[in-house]
Scaffold this motif. Structure first.
Motif, PDB file in Angstrom:
ATOM      1  N   GLY A  62       0.814  -1.213   0.000  1.00 32.35           N
ATOM      2  CA  GLY A  62       0.000   0.000   0.000  1.00 32.35           C
ATOM      3  C   GLY A  62       0.846   1.260   0.000  1.00 32.35           C
ATOM      4  O   GLY A  62       0.563   2.221  -0.723  1.00 32.35           O
ATOM      5  N   THR A  63       1.893   1.273   0.797  1.00 33.83           N
ATOM      6  CA  THR A  63       2.799   2.418   0.854  1.00 33.83           C
ATOM      7  C   THR A  63       3.499   2.613  -0.487  1.00 33.83           C
ATOM      8  O   THR A  63       3.641   3.748  -0.965  1.00 33.83           O
ATOM      9  CB  THR A  63       3.845   2.208   1.971  1.00 33.83           C
ATOM     10  OG1 THR A  63       3.156   2.015   3.203  1.00 33.83           O
ATOM     11  CG2 THR A  63       4.782   3.392   2.084  1.00 33.83           C
ATOM     12  N   ASP A  64       3.927   1.516  -1.107  1.00 37.35           N
ATOM     13  CA  ASP A  64       4.580   1.612  -2.412  1.00 37.35           C
ATOM     14  C   ASP A  64       3.634   2.159  -3.473  1.00 37.35           C
ATOM     15  O   ASP A  64       4.013   3.007  -4.285  1.00 37.35           O
ATOM     16  CB  ASP A  64       5.115   0.246  -2.845  1.00 37.35           C
ATOM     17  CG  ASP A  64       6.310  -0.210  -2.025  1.00 37.35           C
ATOM     18  OD1 ASP A  64       6.880   0.625  -1.294  1.00 37.35           O
ATOM     19  OD2 ASP A  64       6.667  -1.398  -2.124  1.00 37.35           O
ATOM     20  N   ILE A  65       2.391   1.692  -3.473  1.00 38.45           N
ATOM     21  CA  ILE A  65       1.411   2.183  -4.453  1.00 38.45           C
ATOM     22  C   ILE A  65       1.109   3.660  -4.200  1.00 38.45           C
ATOM     23  O   ILE A  65       1.074   4.467  -5.133  1.00 38.45           O
ATOM     24  CB  ILE A  65       0.121   1.342  -4.404  1.00 38.45           C
ATOM     25  CG1 ILE A  65       0.404  -0.070  -4.928  1.00 38.45           C
ATOM     26  CG2 ILE A  65      -0.985   2.001  -5.229  1.00 38.45           C
ATOM     27  CD1 ILE A  65      -0.734  -1.050  -4.746  1.00 38.45           C
ATOM     28  N   ALA A  66       0.903   4.035  -2.945  1.00 37.22           N
ATOM     29  CA  ALA A  66       0.637   5.435  -2.616  1.00 37.22           C
ATOM     30  C   ALA A  66       1.803   6.326  -3.036  1.00 37.22           C
ATOM     31  O   ALA A  66       1.612   7.449  -3.510  1.00 37.22           O
ATOM     32  CB  ALA A  66       0.363   5.582  -1.119  1.00 37.22           C
ATOM     33  N   GLY A  67       3.025   5.809  -2.903  1.00 39.54           N
ATOM     34  CA  GLY A  67       4.207   6.576  -3.291  1.00 39.54           C
ATOM     35  C   GLY A  67       4.250   6.900  -4.773  1.00 39.54           C
ATOM     36  O   GLY A  67       4.847   7.894  -5.187  1.00 39.54           O
ATOM     37  N   LEU A  68       3.609   6.070  -5.571  1.00 43.06           N
ATOM     38  CA  LEU A  68       3.570   6.334  -7.013  1.00 43.06           C
ATOM     39  C   LEU A  68       2.756   7.575  -7.351  1.00 43.06           C
ATOM     40  O   LEU A  68       2.929   8.186  -8.389  1.00 43.06           O
ATOM     41  CB  LEU A  68       2.991   5.125  -7.767  1.00 43.06           C
ATOM     42  CG  LEU A  68       3.785   3.834  -7.697  1.00 43.06           C
ATOM     43  CD1 LEU A  68       2.991   2.692  -8.344  1.00 43.06           C
ATOM     44  CD2 LEU A  68       5.118   3.997  -8.386  1.00 43.06           C
ATOM     45  N   PHE A  69       1.832   7.939  -6.468  1.00 40.70           N
ATOM     46  CA  PHE A  69       0.909   9.029  -6.758  1.00 40.70           C
ATOM     47  C   PHE A  69       1.110  10.251  -5.867  1.00 40.70           C
ATOM     48  O   PHE A  69       0.244  11.117  -5.806  1.00 40.70           O
ATOM     49  CB  PHE A  69      -0.536   8.517  -6.613  1.00 40.70           C
ATOM     50  CG  PHE A  69      -0.822   7.371  -7.539  1.00 40.70           C
ATOM     51  CD1 PHE A  69      -1.115   7.595  -8.871  1.00 40.70           C
ATOM     52  CD2 PHE A  69      -0.763   6.067  -7.085  1.00 40.70           C
ATOM     53  CE1 PHE A  69      -1.354   6.548  -9.735  1.00 40.70           C
ATOM     54  CE2 PHE A  69      -1.013   5.001  -7.940  1.00 40.70           C
ATOM     55  CZ  PHE A  69      -1.308   5.252  -9.276  1.00 40.70           C
ATOM     56  N   LYS A  71       2.984  12.933  -6.097  1.00 37.38           N
ATOM     57  CA  LYS A  71       3.066  14.253  -6.734  1.00 37.38           C
ATOM     58  C   LYS A  71       2.054  14.416  -7.866  1.00 37.38           C
ATOM     59  O   LYS A  71       2.324  15.047  -8.871  1.00 37.38           O
ATOM     60  CB  LYS A  71       4.481  14.472  -7.259  1.00 37.38           C
ATOM     61  CG  LYS A  71       5.503  14.496  -6.135  1.00 37.38           C
ATOM     62  CD  LYS A  71       6.872  14.793  -6.644  1.00 37.38           C
ATOM     63  CE  LYS A  71       7.846  14.793  -5.470  1.00 37.38           C
ATOM     64  NZ  LYS A  71       9.172  15.162  -5.861  1.00 37.38           N
ATOM     65  N   THR A  72       0.862  13.876  -7.703  1.00 39.57           N
ATOM     66  CA  THR A  72      -0.151  14.001  -8.753  1.00 39.57           C
ATOM     67  C   THR A  72      -0.919  15.305  -8.667  1.00 39.57           C
ATOM     68  O   THR A  72      -1.643  15.659  -9.583  1.00 39.57           O
ATOM     69  CB  THR A  72      -1.152  12.829  -8.693  1.00 39.57           C
ATOM     70  OG1 THR A  72      -1.762  12.825  -7.418  1.00 39.57           O
ATOM     71  CG2 THR A  72      -0.474  11.518  -8.986  1.00 39.57           C
ATOM     72  N   GLY A  73      -0.807  16.012  -7.558  1.00 39.62           N
ATOM     73  CA  GLY A  73      -1.479  17.299  -7.423  1.00 39.62           C
ATOM     74  C   GLY A  73      -2.852  17.212  -6.774  1.00 39.62           C
ATOM     75  O   GLY A  73      -3.517  18.210  -6.609  1.00 39.62           O
ATOM     76  N   LEU A  74      -3.318  16.058  -6.406  1.00 37.69           N
ATOM     77  CA  LEU A  74      -4.620  15.915  -5.754  1.00 37.69           C
ATOM     78  C   LEU A  74      -4.464  16.250  -4.279  1.00 37.69           C
ATOM     79  O   LEU A  74      -3.809  15.546  -3.535  1.00 37.69           O
ATOM     80  CB  LEU A  74      -5.153  14.485  -5.921  1.00 37.69           C
ATOM     81  CG  LEU A  74      -6.501  14.196  -5.268  1.00 37.69           C
ATOM     82  CD1 LEU A  74      -7.587  15.040  -5.930  1.00 37.69           C
ATOM     83  CD2 LEU A  74      -6.832  12.726  -5.363  1.00 37.69           C
ATOM     84  N   ASP A  75      -5.074  17.354  -3.877  1.00 38.58           N
ATOM     85  CA  ASP A  75      -4.970  17.726  -2.467  1.00 38.58           C
ATOM     86  C   ASP A  75      -6.346  17.925  -1.828  1.00 38.58           C
ATOM     87  O   ASP A  75      -6.483  18.488  -0.767  1.00 38.58           O
ATOM     88  CB  ASP A  75      -4.111  18.985  -2.297  1.00 38.58           C
ATOM     89  CG  ASP A  75      -4.619  20.155  -3.120  1.00 38.58           C
ATOM     90  OD1 ASP A  75      -5.630  19.999  -3.842  1.00 38.58           O
ATOM     91  OD2 ASP A  75      -4.008  21.231  -3.049  1.00 38.58           O
ATOM     92  N   LEU A  76      -7.381  17.452  -2.497  1.00 40.84           N
ATOM     93  CA  LEU A  76      -8.730  17.559  -1.970  1.00 40.84           C
ATOM     94  C   LEU A  76      -9.103  16.292  -1.211  1.00 40.84           C
ATOM     95  O   LEU A  76      -8.600  15.215  -1.494  1.00 40.84           O
ATOM     96  CB  LEU A  76      -9.728  17.755  -3.121  1.00 40.84           C
ATOM     97  CG  LEU A  76      -9.496  18.980  -4.013  1.00 40.84           C
ATOM     98  CD1 LEU A  76     -10.433  18.942  -5.204  1.00 40.84           C
ATOM     99  CD2 LEU A  76      -9.680  20.254  -3.207  1.00 40.84           C
ATOM    100  N   ASP A  77     -10.019  16.447  -0.263  1.00 34.54           N
ATOM    101  CA  ASP A  77     -10.531  15.283   0.446  1.00 34.54           C
ATOM    102  C   ASP A  77     -11.496  14.533  -0.472  1.00 34.54           C
ATOM    103  O   ASP A  77     -12.225  15.147  -1.247  1.00 34.54           O
ATOM    104  CB  ASP A  77     -11.255  15.733   1.715  1.00 34.54           C
ATOM    105  CG  ASP A  77     -11.615  14.573   2.615  1.00 34.54           C
ATOM    106  OD1 ASP A  77     -10.903  13.546   2.561  1.00 34.54           O
ATOM    107  OD2 ASP A  77     -12.586  14.694   3.368  1.00 34.54           O
TER     108      ASP A  77
END
Length: 93
Positions: A62-69, A71-77
């Protein structure tokens, strides 16, 4: 490559690299010349450096997958599932 310690002396193995591109060989030769050593010694130094680096342990899938994203720019809840009970899927018809 196998190394053995016999009677206080290291007996070292050999490593043969086949199908090395000419461009790579040329760059190794230039690098060795810049460092003032043989190409063979340069390759030994590169290999020693490569295996001496410490591996960074993974934090889990899960941490590895989250790390892929990161810097995608999504900062909304994302509220779709907030406060709702999660039900397991049913596969019976």
């Amino acid at each position: 490559m196998i190394s053995l310690l016999i009677e206080g002396r290291w007996i070292v193995g050999q490593l043969v690299v086949r199908n090395l591109e000419n461009a790579v060989k040329t760059r190794l030769q230039r690098r060795a010349k810049r460092h003032g050593r043989s190409m063979e010694e340069e390759v030994r130094d590169i290999l020693r450096s490569a295996v001496s680096e410490e591996e960074i342990p993974s934090g889990g899938l899960g941490t590895d997958i989250a790390g892929l994203f990161v810097k995608t720019g999504l900062d909304l809840d994302v509220p779709e599932l907030r406060g709702r009970a999660i039900k397991p899927a049913t596969f019976e018809s």
